[in-house]
Design an enzyme around this catalytic site. Structure first.
Site, mmCIF file in Angstrom:
data_model
loop_
_atom_site.group_PDB
_atom_site.id
_atom_site.type_symbol
_atom_site.label_atom_id
_atom_site.label_comp_id
_atom_site.label_asym_id
_atom_site.label_seq_id
_atom_site.Cartn_x
_atom_site.Cartn_y
_atom_site.Cartn_z
ATOM 1 N N GLY A 286 0.635 -3.453 7.285
ATOM 2 C CA GLY A 286 1.556 -2.598 6.185
ATOM 3 C C GLY A 286 2.925 -2.787 6.412
ATOM 4 N N ASP A 287 3.796 -2.406 5.457
ATOM 5 C CA ASP A 287 5.034 -2.765 5.400
ATOM 6 C C ASP A 287 5.690 -3.936 5.705
ATOM 7 O OD1 ASP A 287 5.092 0.312 5.460
ATOM 8 O OD2 ASP A 287 4.480 0.215 7.622
ATOM 9 N N LYS B 253 5.951 -6.231 0.830
ATOM 10 C CA LYS B 253 5.388 -6.228 -0.378
ATOM 11 C C LYS B 253 6.096 -6.216 -1.678
ATOM 12 C CE LYS B 253 1.645 -4.046 0.837
ATOM 13 N NZ LYS B 253 2.117 -3.898 2.264
ATOM 14 N N LYS C 97 9.185 -6.008 -2.664
ATOM 15 C CA LYS C 97 10.232 -7.098 -3.178
ATOM 16 C C LYS C 97 9.645 -8.044 -3.826
ATOM 17 C CE LYS C 97 13.420 -10.168 -1.246
ATOM 18 N NZ LYS C 97 14.193 -10.714 -0.132
ATOM 19 N N ASN D 52 -0.098 7.219 0.057
ATOM 20 C CA ASN D 52 0.131 6.798 1.357
ATOM 21 C C ASN D 52 1.113 5.673 1.369
ATOM 22 O OD1 ASN D 52 -1.987 5.466 0.456
ATOM 23 N ND2 ASN D 52 -3.108 5.225 2.240
ATOM 24 N N GLY E 142 4.098 3.089 0.346
ATOM 25 C CA GLY E 142 5.377 3.084 -0.351
ATOM 26 C C GLY E 142 6.282 1.911 -0.173
ATOM 27 N N HIS E 143 6.433 1.474 -1.620
ATOM 28 C CA HIS E 143 6.989 0.457 -1.969
ATOM 29 C C HIS E 143 8.430 0.490 -2.172
ATOM 30 C CE1 HIS E 143 3.150 -2.154 -2.773
ATOM 31 N NE2 HIS E 143 3.315 -1.572 -1.726
ATOM 32 N N THR F 89 -0.925 9.515 7.385
ATOM 33 C CA THR F 89 0.257 10.123 6.396
ATOM 34 C C THR F 89 -0.021 11.507 5.911
ATOM 35 O OG1 THR F 89 -0.762 9.193 4.344
ATOM 36 C CG2 THR F 89 0.883 7.720 5.714
ATOM 37 N N GLN G 234 -0.563 -0.999 1.743
ATOM 38 C CA GLN G 234 -0.997 -1.039 3.124
ATOM 39 C C GLN G 234 -1.117 -2.703 3.548
ATOM 40 O OE1 GLN G 234 -3.137 1.520 1.267
ATOM 41 N NE2 GLN G 234 -1.391 2.874 1.806
ATOM 42 N N THR H 113 7.585 6.284 3.247
ATOM 43 C CA THR H 113 6.610 7.518 2.745
ATOM 44 C C THR H 113 6.808 8.580 3.852
ATOM 45 O OG1 THR H 113 4.816 6.207 1.852
ATOM 46 C CG2 THR H 113 4.285 8.183 2.303
ATOM 47 N N ARG I 15 8.597 3.163 13.113
ATOM 48 C CA ARG I 15 7.325 2.024 13.326
ATOM 49 C C ARG I 15 7.360 1.506 14.560
ATOM 50 N NH1 ARG I 15 9.185 -0.550 7.803
ATOM 51 N NH2 ARG I 15 8.362 1.202 6.285
ATOM 52 N N LYS J 176 11.736 -10.812 6.367
ATOM 53 C CA LYS J 176 12.513 -10.351 7.343
ATOM 54 C C LYS J 176 12.585 -11.326 8.445
ATOM 55 C CE LYS J 176 12.274 -5.347 7.151
ATOM 56 N NZ LYS J 176 12.053 -4.177 7.588
HETATM 57 P P1 IMP Z 1 -3.850 7.407 5.792
HETATM 58 O O1 IMP Z 1 -3.762 6.227 4.932
HETATM 59 O O2 IMP Z 1 -2.888 8.516 5.359
HETATM 60 O O3 IMP Z 1 -5.150 7.904 5.954
HETATM 61 O O4 IMP Z 1 -3.451 6.920 7.289
HETATM 62 C C1 IMP Z 1 -4.349 6.032 8.154
HETATM 63 C C2 IMP Z 1 -3.503 4.950 8.969
HETATM 64 O O5 IMP Z 1 -2.872 4.111 7.892
HETATM 65 C C3 IMP Z 1 -2.280 5.635 9.658
HETATM 66 O O6 IMP Z 1 -2.176 5.059 10.913
HETATM 67 C C4 IMP Z 1 -1.026 5.607 8.618
HETATM 68 O O7 IMP Z 1 0.070 5.363 9.338
HETATM 69 C C5 IMP Z 1 -1.473 3.962 8.196
HETATM 70 N N1 IMP Z 1 -0.977 3.841 6.811
HETATM 71 C C6 IMP Z 1 -1.345 4.229 5.602
HETATM 72 N N2 IMP Z 1 -0.648 3.947 4.668
HETATM 73 C C7 IMP Z 1 0.220 2.971 5.272
HETATM 74 C C8 IMP Z 1 1.332 2.183 4.772
HETATM 75 O O8 IMP Z 1 1.682 1.985 3.445
HETATM 76 N N3 IMP Z 1 1.997 1.391 5.604
HETATM 77 C C9 IMP Z 1 1.696 1.468 6.764
HETATM 78 N N4 IMP Z 1 0.849 2.016 7.444
HETATM 79 C C10 IMP Z 1 -0.015 3.074 6.607
#
Ligand code: IMP
Length: 408
Positions: A12-13, A16, A18, A38, A40-41, A125, A219, A294, A299, A325
Protein backbone atom coordinates in the site's frame (compact mmCIF):
# COMPACT_ATOMS: atom_id res chain seq x y z
CA UNK A 1 -14.00 -1.60 -24.41
CA UNK A 2 -10.81 -0.38 -22.71
CA UNK A 3 -10.87 -1.52 -19.10
CA UNK A 4 -8.09 -0.66 -16.67
CA UNK A 5 -7.26 -1.79 -13.18
CA UNK A 6 -4.80 -0.15 -10.80
CA UNK A 7 -3.37 -2.20 -7.95
CA UNK A 8 -0.72 -1.50 -5.32
CA UNK A 9 2.10 -3.98 -5.88
CA UNK A 10 3.57 -3.83 -2.36
CA UNK A 11 2.05 -3.00 1.06
CA UNK A 12 0.00 0.00 0.00
CA UNK A 13 0.89 3.71 -0.21
CA UNK A 14 2.63 3.23 -3.56
CA UNK A 15 1.13 6.43 -4.97
CA UNK A 16 -1.95 4.97 -6.65
CA UNK A 17 -3.98 8.16 -6.18
CA UNK A 18 -1.98 10.17 -8.68
CA UNK A 19 -2.13 7.57 -11.46
CA UNK A 20 -5.79 6.86 -10.84
CA UNK A 21 -6.39 10.59 -11.11
CA UNK A 22 -4.54 10.82 -14.44
CA UNK A 23 -6.49 7.82 -15.77
CA UNK A 24 -9.83 8.88 -14.34
CA UNK A 25 -9.87 12.00 -16.45
CA UNK A 26 -10.57 9.84 -19.52
CA UNK A 27 -12.87 7.36 -17.82
CA UNK A 28 -16.63 7.01 -18.02
CA UNK A 29 -16.82 4.85 -14.92
CA UNK A 30 -14.54 4.39 -11.90
CA UNK A 31 -15.21 1.67 -9.34
CA UNK A 32 -13.78 0.81 -5.92
CA UNK A 33 -14.09 -2.92 -5.32
CA UNK A 34 -12.64 -3.56 -1.85
CA UNK A 35 -11.63 -1.99 1.44
CA UNK A 36 -13.11 0.95 3.22
CA UNK A 37 -11.95 4.14 4.88
CA UNK A 38 -8.65 2.46 5.77
CA UNK A 39 -7.50 3.69 2.35
CA UNK A 40 -6.27 7.20 1.76
CA UNK A 41 -5.65 8.48 -1.76
CA UNK A 42 -4.02 11.87 -2.04
CA UNK A 43 -4.37 13.78 -5.29
CA UNK A 44 -2.76 17.10 -6.05
CA UNK A 45 -4.38 19.36 -8.67
CA UNK A 46 -2.29 22.52 -8.87
CA UNK A 47 -2.28 23.84 -5.31
CA UNK A 48 -5.37 21.94 -4.23
CA UNK A 49 -4.93 18.73 -2.32
CA UNK A 50 -7.80 16.23 -2.28
CA UNK A 51 -7.82 13.23 0.04
CA UNK A 52 -10.32 10.46 -0.60
CA UNK A 53 -10.87 7.48 1.65
CA UNK A 54 -14.08 5.91 0.39
CA UNK A 55 -15.33 7.60 -2.74
CA UNK A 56 -13.64 6.64 -6.01
CA UNK A 57 -11.02 9.14 -7.17
CA UNK A 58 -12.98 9.70 -10.38
CA UNK A 59 -15.16 12.25 -8.57
CA UNK A 60 -12.21 14.64 -8.48
CA UNK A 61 -11.63 14.65 -12.22
CA UNK A 62 -15.35 14.83 -12.97
CA UNK A 63 -15.81 11.24 -14.19
CA UNK A 64 -19.44 10.64 -15.13
CA UNK A 65 -20.07 7.61 -12.89
CA UNK A 66 -18.27 6.63 -9.70
CA UNK A 67 -19.21 3.44 -7.88
CA UNK A 68 -18.49 1.95 -4.48
CA UNK A 69 -18.78 -1.77 -5.19
CA UNK A 70 -20.21 -4.58 -3.11
CA UNK A 71 -16.72 -5.67 -2.01
CA UNK A 72 -16.29 -2.50 0.05
CA UNK A 73 -17.28 -1.85 3.66
CA UNK A 74 -18.65 1.63 4.23
CA UNK A 75 -19.38 3.65 7.34
CA UNK A 76 -22.33 6.01 6.74
CA UNK A 77 -20.91 8.72 8.99
CA UNK A 78 -17.45 8.61 7.40
CA UNK A 79 -18.88 8.57 3.87
CA UNK A 80 -21.12 11.57 4.44
CA UNK A 81 -18.32 13.49 6.15
CA UNK A 82 -15.99 12.81 3.22
CA UNK A 83 -18.62 13.91 0.71
CA UNK A 84 -19.19 17.12 2.67
CA UNK A 85 -15.45 17.94 2.69
CA UNK A 86 -15.17 17.29 -1.06
CA UNK A 87 -18.30 19.37 -1.71
CA UNK A 88 -16.62 22.27 0.09
CA UNK A 89 -13.72 21.82 -2.35
CA UNK A 90 -16.12 22.17 -5.28
CA UNK A 91 -16.90 18.50 -6.03
CA UNK A 92 -20.57 17.84 -6.81
CA UNK A 93 -22.36 14.59 -5.92
CA UNK A 94 -25.63 13.36 -7.34
CA UNK A 95 -27.13 9.93 -8.05
CA UNK A 96 -26.15 10.60 -11.67
CA UNK A 97 -22.42 10.55 -10.86
CA UNK A 98 -22.17 8.48 -7.68
CA UNK A 99 -23.58 5.09 -6.66
CA UNK A 100 -23.12 2.81 -3.69
CA UNK A 101 -23.85 -0.89 -4.08
CA UNK A 102 -26.77 -2.06 -1.96
CA UNK A 103 -24.80 -5.27 -1.39
CA UNK A 104 -21.86 -3.43 0.20
CA UNK A 105 -21.67 -3.95 3.95
CA UNK A 106 -21.84 -1.22 6.54
CA UNK A 107 -19.13 -0.33 9.00
CA UNK A 108 -20.93 0.67 12.21
CA UNK A 109 -19.67 2.31 15.41
CA UNK A 110 -19.54 -1.12 17.05
CA UNK A 111 -17.07 -2.33 14.40
CA UNK A 112 -14.73 0.58 15.15
CA UNK A 113 -15.00 -0.19 18.86
CA UNK A 114 -14.24 -3.89 18.32
CA UNK A 115 -11.32 -3.02 16.02
CA UNK A 116 -9.80 -1.03 18.88
CA UNK A 117 -10.31 -3.88 21.37
CA UNK A 118 -9.35 -6.89 19.27
CA UNK A 119 -6.80 -5.97 16.63
CA UNK A 120 -3.96 -4.29 18.48
CA UNK A 121 -1.30 -6.80 17.43
CA UNK A 122 -1.97 -6.12 13.72
CA UNK A 123 -1.68 -2.35 14.11
CA UNK A 124 -4.87 -1.66 12.12
CA UNK A 125 -6.16 1.72 11.05
CA UNK A 126 -8.98 1.29 13.63
CA UNK A 127 -11.58 2.07 10.96
CA UNK A 128 -13.62 -1.05 11.85
CA UNK A 129 -12.56 -2.89 8.71
CA UNK A 130 -11.79 -6.35 10.16
CA UNK A 131 -14.91 -6.55 12.36
CA UNK A 132 -17.16 -5.39 9.48
CA UNK A 133 -15.76 -8.04 7.14
CA UNK A 134 -16.02 -10.59 9.98
CA UNK A 135 -19.74 -9.84 10.18
CA UNK A 136 -20.04 -10.14 6.41
CA UNK A 137 -18.39 -13.56 6.29
CA UNK A 138 -20.22 -14.68 9.43
CA UNK A 139 -23.48 -13.61 7.69
CA UNK A 140 -24.41 -11.30 10.55
CA UNK A 141 -23.53 -8.02 8.85
CA UNK A 142 -25.81 -5.24 7.67
CA UNK A 143 -25.88 -4.43 3.97
CA UNK A 144 -26.72 -1.00 2.58
CA UNK A 145 -29.82 -2.38 0.87
CA UNK A 146 -31.50 -2.53 4.32
CA UNK A 147 -31.76 1.26 4.08
CA UNK A 148 -33.67 1.03 0.78
CA UNK A 149 -35.82 -1.77 2.19
CA UNK A 150 -36.64 0.20 5.36
CA UNK A 151 -35.22 -2.54 7.61
CA UNK A 152 -32.03 -0.82 8.74
CA UNK A 153 -33.29 0.29 12.18
CA UNK A 154 -34.52 -3.20 13.11
CA UNK A 155 -31.30 -4.74 11.76
CA UNK A 156 -29.23 -2.32 13.86
CA UNK A 157 -30.96 -3.38 17.10
CA UNK A 158 -30.78 -7.06 16.18
CA UNK A 159 -27.09 -6.72 15.42
CA UNK A 160 -26.31 -5.07 18.75
CA UNK A 161 -28.33 -7.75 20.58
CA UNK A 162 -26.13 -10.34 18.95
CA UNK A 163 -22.96 -8.39 19.74
CA UNK A 164 -24.04 -8.24 23.40
CA UNK A 165 -24.31 -12.03 23.49
CA UNK A 166 -21.05 -12.72 21.68
CA UNK A 167 -18.56 -10.12 22.89
CA UNK A 168 -17.77 -9.92 26.60
CA UNK A 169 -15.35 -7.10 25.74
CA UNK A 170 -18.30 -4.71 25.35
CA UNK A 171 -19.78 -3.63 28.69
CA UNK A 172 -23.31 -2.32 29.36
CA UNK A 173 -22.30 1.35 29.31
CA UNK A 174 -20.58 0.94 25.95
CA UNK A 175 -23.62 -0.84 24.52
CA UNK A 176 -25.85 2.01 25.62
CA UNK A 177 -23.49 4.42 23.89
CA UNK A 178 -23.69 2.34 20.71
CA UNK A 179 -27.48 2.28 20.85
CA UNK A 180 -27.48 6.07 21.24
CA UNK A 181 -25.59 6.32 17.93
CA UNK A 182 -28.70 5.19 16.05
CA UNK A 183 -30.53 8.52 15.55
CA UNK A 184 -27.50 10.11 13.89
CA UNK A 185 -27.04 7.02 11.73
CA UNK A 186 -30.68 7.05 10.69
CA UNK A 187 -30.41 10.68 9.69
CA UNK A 188 -27.21 9.96 7.75
CA UNK A 189 -28.40 6.91 5.83
CA UNK A 190 -31.53 8.80 4.83
CA UNK A 191 -29.33 11.44 3.18
CA UNK A 192 -27.31 8.71 1.44
CA UNK A 193 -30.31 6.62 0.40
CA UNK A 194 -30.61 8.04 -3.16
CA UNK A 195 -27.13 6.73 -3.94
CA UNK A 196 -27.84 3.10 -2.97
CA UNK A 197 -28.25 1.04 -6.10
CA UNK A 198 -27.97 -2.35 -7.66
CA UNK A 199 -24.72 -1.58 -9.51
CA UNK A 200 -24.95 -4.52 -11.93
CA UNK A 201 -27.16 -2.74 -14.50
CA UNK A 202 -24.80 0.27 -14.39
CA UNK A 203 -21.84 -1.98 -15.13
CA UNK A 204 -23.51 -4.04 -17.84
CA UNK A 205 -24.70 -0.87 -19.58
CA UNK A 206 -21.17 0.59 -19.46
CA UNK A 207 -19.81 -2.66 -20.89
CA UNK A 208 -22.33 -2.90 -23.70
CA UNK A 209 -21.72 0.75 -24.61
CA UNK A 210 -17.93 0.21 -24.77
CA UNK A 211 -17.25 2.77 -22.07
CA UNK A 212 -13.84 3.39 -20.53
CA UNK A 213 -13.81 1.66 -17.17
CA UNK A 214 -11.32 1.92 -14.33
CA UNK A 215 -11.18 -0.31 -11.27
CA UNK A 216 -9.37 1.46 -8.47
CA UNK A 217 -7.61 -0.80 -5.98
CA UNK A 218 -6.89 0.23 -2.42
CA UNK A 219 -4.08 -0.88 -0.08
CA UNK A 220 -1.58 -3.26 -1.70
CA UNK A 221 -1.10 -6.87 -2.80
CA UNK A 222 0.69 -8.02 0.36
CA UNK A 223 -2.14 -6.75 2.55
CA UNK A 224 -4.47 -9.17 0.73
CA UNK A 225 -6.40 -11.44 3.10
CA UNK A 226 -5.31 -14.52 1.09
CA UNK A 227 -2.08 -13.59 -0.63
CA UNK A 228 -0.61 -11.15 1.88
CA UNK A 229 1.57 -11.58 4.95
CA UNK A 230 -1.22 -13.13 7.05
CA UNK A 231 -2.25 -12.30 9.75
CA UNK A 232 -0.64 -8.89 9.23
CA UNK A 233 -3.00 -7.99 6.41
CA UNK A 234 -6.24 -6.16 5.86
CA UNK A 235 -9.51 -8.09 5.61
CA UNK A 236 -10.28 -7.73 1.90
CA UNK A 237 -8.97 -9.08 -1.40
CA UNK A 238 -6.64 -6.28 -2.44
CA UNK A 239 -5.23 -8.11 -5.45
CA UNK A 240 -6.86 -8.63 -8.85
CA UNK A 241 -9.23 -11.40 -7.75
CA UNK A 242 -11.05 -8.91 -5.52
CA UNK A 243 -12.04 -6.90 -8.60
CA UNK A 244 -14.42 -9.63 -9.74
CA UNK A 245 -16.02 -10.58 -6.45
CA UNK A 246 -16.13 -6.95 -5.38
CA UNK A 247 -18.11 -5.80 -8.42
CA UNK A 248 -20.04 -8.78 -9.73
CA UNK A 249 -18.69 -8.54 -13.24
CA UNK A 250 -15.88 -10.15 -15.23
CA UNK A 251 -13.64 -7.75 -17.11
CA UNK A 252 -10.79 -8.76 -19.35
CA UNK A 253 -8.68 -5.81 -18.25
CA UNK A 254 -6.79 -4.27 -21.10
CA UNK A 255 -4.23 -2.79 -18.74
CA UNK A 256 -3.44 -4.40 -15.42
CA UNK A 257 -1.40 -1.64 -13.87
CA UNK A 258 0.81 -2.34 -10.88
CA UNK A 259 2.01 0.64 -8.90
CA UNK A 260 5.51 0.01 -7.56
CA UNK A 261 7.20 2.43 -5.20
CA UNK A 262 10.92 2.63 -6.02
CA UNK A 263 11.66 1.53 -2.45
CA UNK A 264 9.45 -0.29 0.07
CA UNK A 265 7.22 0.91 2.89
CA UNK A 266 4.69 -0.64 5.18
CA UNK A 267 2.47 0.59 8.00
CA UNK A 268 1.57 -1.46 11.04
CA UNK A 269 3.06 -4.76 12.12
CA UNK A 270 4.27 -7.74 10.07
CA UNK A 271 7.31 -9.07 8.20
CA UNK A 272 9.39 -6.69 6.11
CA UNK A 273 12.64 -8.35 4.97
CA UNK A 274 14.26 -5.22 3.50
CA UNK A 275 13.36 -2.82 6.33
CA UNK A 276 16.02 -0.25 7.24
CA UNK A 277 16.49 0.84 10.83
CA UNK A 278 19.34 3.24 10.15
CA UNK A 279 19.89 6.77 8.83
CA UNK A 280 19.11 5.64 5.24
CA UNK A 281 15.64 4.49 6.34
CA UNK A 282 15.16 7.81 8.11
CA UNK A 283 16.17 9.70 4.97
CA UNK A 284 13.74 7.69 2.84
CA UNK A 285 10.97 8.56 5.32
CA UNK A 286 11.88 12.23 5.14
CA UNK A 287 12.40 12.34 1.34
CA UNK A 288 9.17 10.47 0.68
CA UNK A 289 7.15 12.14 3.43
CA UNK A 290 6.20 8.66 4.54
CA UNK A 291 3.39 9.39 6.93
CA UNK A 292 -0.07 7.86 6.45
CA UNK A 293 -2.84 9.90 4.74
CA UNK A 294 -5.44 8.11 6.89
CA UNK A 295 -3.80 7.77 10.29
CA UNK A 296 -0.75 10.06 10.14
CA UNK A 297 1.38 7.13 11.37
CA UNK A 298 4.99 7.09 10.21
CA UNK A 299 5.67 4.34 7.69
CA UNK A 300 8.42 1.74 8.02
CA UNK A 301 10.89 2.18 5.14
CA UNK A 302 13.34 -0.12 3.36
CA UNK A 303 15.03 -1.13 0.12
CA UNK A 304 13.15 -2.23 -2.95
CA UNK A 305 12.27 -5.93 -2.72
CA UNK A 306 12.21 -7.47 -6.19
CA UNK A 307 11.65 -11.01 -4.91
CA UNK A 308 8.41 -9.78 -3.35
CA UNK A 309 7.47 -7.89 -6.50
CA UNK A 310 8.02 -10.94 -8.69
CA UNK A 311 5.31 -12.63 -6.66
CA UNK A 312 3.06 -9.60 -6.97
CA UNK A 313 3.36 -9.80 -10.77
CA UNK A 314 2.41 -13.47 -10.63
CA UNK A 315 -0.65 -12.82 -8.44
CA UNK A 316 -1.94 -9.89 -10.48
CA UNK A 317 -0.71 -10.57 -14.01
CA UNK A 318 0.49 -7.00 -14.36
CA UNK A 319 1.21 -5.93 -17.94
CA UNK A 320 2.17 -2.32 -17.15
CA UNK A 321 4.09 -0.96 -14.19
CA UNK A 322 4.24 2.53 -12.79
CA UNK A 323 7.44 3.26 -10.87
CA UNK A 324 6.74 5.93 -8.29
CA UNK A 325 8.76 8.26 -6.07
CA UNK A 326 12.06 7.76 -7.88
CA UNK A 327 13.07 11.31 -6.90
CA UNK A 328 13.20 10.18 -3.22
CA UNK A 329 16.26 8.00 -3.92
CA UNK A 330 18.56 10.88 -4.88
CA UNK A 331 21.61 11.29 -2.67
CA UNK A 332 21.24 7.99 -0.81
CA UNK A 333 24.53 6.55 -2.15
CA UNK A 334 24.67 2.97 -3.49
CA UNK A 335 21.20 1.42 -3.69
CA UNK A 336 20.43 -2.12 -2.63
CA UNK A 337 17.64 -4.22 -4.14
CA UNK A 338 16.59 -7.61 -2.78
CA UNK A 339 16.64 -10.30 -5.45
CA UNK A 340 16.00 -13.39 -3.30
CA UNK A 341 15.85 -14.65 0.30
CA UNK A 342 18.17 -17.07 2.08
CA UNK A 343 16.96 -20.15 3.97
CA UNK A 344 16.30 -18.01 7.06
CA UNK A 345 14.16 -15.60 5.04
CA UNK A 346 16.78 -12.82 5.04
CA UNK A 347 17.01 -10.69 1.94
CA UNK A 348 19.84 -11.33 -0.53
CA UNK A 349 20.81 -8.04 -2.17
CA UNK A 350 22.32 -6.75 -5.36
CA UNK A 351 23.89 -3.31 -5.12
CA UNK A 352 23.41 -0.68 -7.81
CA UNK A 353 25.12 2.71 -8.05
CA UNK A 354 23.08 5.67 -6.84
CA UNK A 355 22.88 9.28 -8.05
CA UNK A 356 23.00 12.74 -6.52
CA UNK A 357 20.90 14.82 -8.92
CA UNK A 358 17.50 16.17 -7.95
CA UNK A 359 14.96 14.49 -10.24
CA UNK A 360 11.83 16.29 -9.06
CA UNK A 361 9.64 17.13 -12.03
CA UNK A 362 11.87 15.47 -14.67
CA UNK A 363 9.79 14.47 -17.72
CA UNK A 364 12.36 12.92 -20.03
CA UNK A 365 13.84 9.46 -19.47
CA UNK A 366 17.06 10.36 -21.30
CA UNK A 367 17.53 13.36 -19.01
CA UNK A 368 17.68 11.08 -15.95
CA UNK A 369 21.17 10.33 -14.57
CA UNK A 370 22.60 7.19 -16.21
CA UNK A 371 22.60 5.33 -12.86
CA UNK A 372 18.91 6.09 -12.42
CA UNK A 373 18.17 4.75 -15.89
CA UNK A 374 20.13 1.61 -15.01
CA UNK A 375 18.13 1.20 -11.77
CA UNK A 376 14.83 1.41 -13.67
CA UNK A 377 15.97 -0.97 -16.41
CA UNK A 378 17.26 -3.45 -13.81
CA UNK A 379 13.82 -3.58 -12.18
CA UNK A 380 12.08 -3.95 -15.51
CA UNK A 381 14.38 -6.77 -16.65
CA UNK A 382 14.04 -8.59 -13.35
CA UNK A 383 10.24 -8.43 -13.33
CA UNK A 384 9.82 -8.91 -17.06
CA UNK A 385 7.03 -6.34 -17.10
CA UNK A 386 7.51 -2.94 -18.77
CA UNK A 387 7.75 0.15 -16.59
CA UNK A 388 5.53 2.37 -18.69
CA UNK A 389 5.51 5.40 -16.47
CA UNK A 390 7.96 6.84 -13.95
CA UNK A 391 6.65 9.31 -11.43
CA UNK A 392 9.06 12.11 -10.50
CA UNK A 393 7.03 14.23 -8.09
CA UNK A 394 3.66 14.70 -6.46
CA UNK A 395 2.13 16.88 -9.16
CA UNK A 396 0.19 15.04 -11.87
CA UNK A 397 2.49 16.49 -14.56
CA UNK A 398 5.64 15.16 -12.92
CA UNK A 399 5.81 11.97 -14.97
CA UNK A 400 8.02 10.33 -17.56
CA UNK A 401 5.87 8.45 -20.03
CA UNK A 402 7.73 5.53 -21.63
CA UNK A 403 4.78 3.52 -22.94
CA UNK A 404 1.28 4.76 -23.75
CA UNK A 405 -0.98 4.59 -20.73
CA UNK A 406 -4.21 4.69 -22.67
CA UNK A 407 -5.23 2.06 -25.12
CA UNK A 408 -6.46 3.62 -28.29
P1 IMP B 1 -7.00 -2.51 8.61
O1 IMP B 1 -7.13 -2.50 7.13
O2 IMP B 1 -7.37 -1.19 9.25
O3 IMP B 1 -7.69 -3.67 9.25
O4 IMP B 1 -5.43 -2.71 8.95
C1 IMP B 1 -4.74 -3.92 8.66
C2 IMP B 1 -3.31 -3.65 8.20
O5 IMP B 1 -3.36 -3.05 6.91
C3 IMP B 1 -2.55 -2.67 9.11
O6 IMP B 1 -1.19 -3.06 9.13
C4 IMP B 1 -2.70 -1.34 8.38
O7 IMP B 1 -1.65 -0.46 8.67
C5 IMP B 1 -2.66 -1.80 6.93
N1 IMP B 1 -3.35 -0.88 6.02
C6 IMP B 1 -4.70 -0.73 5.87
N2 IMP B 1 -4.97 0.19 4.94
C7 IMP B 1 -3.78 0.63 4.48
C8 IMP B 1 -3.41 1.56 3.44
O8 IMP B 1 -4.23 2.19 2.78
N3 IMP B 1 -2.06 1.72 3.26
C9 IMP B 1 -1.13 1.03 3.95
N4 IMP B 1 -1.43 0.15 4.90
C10 IMP B 1 -2.75 -0.06 5.16
Amino acid sequence: MPAYIVIGAQWGDEGKGKIVDVLAEKMDLVLRFQGGANAGHTVLHGNTKYVTHLVPSGVISGCSMNIIGNGCVVCPLTLLEEMRILEKQGIAFSPQNFALSGSAHMVLPVHKYLDKCLNEKIGTTVRGIGPAYTDKVQRTGIRWETVSAGTFEAAYHEHLDLVEKVYAVIDKAELEELRRALPQLLETVEILKPYIRDIRPLLSRALSENKNILFEGAQGTFLDIDHGTYPFVTSSSTSIGGAFTGSGVFLDFDKRIGIVKSYTTRVGEGPFPTELFDETGERLRRNGNEYGATTGRSRRCGWLDLALLKRSCLINGFNYLVFSKISCLSGLGPLKVAVDYDAAGKAIYTELPGWEEDLEGCRDFNALPKNCQTYIRFVEDFLQVPIGLVSTGPDRNNVILRKALFSS
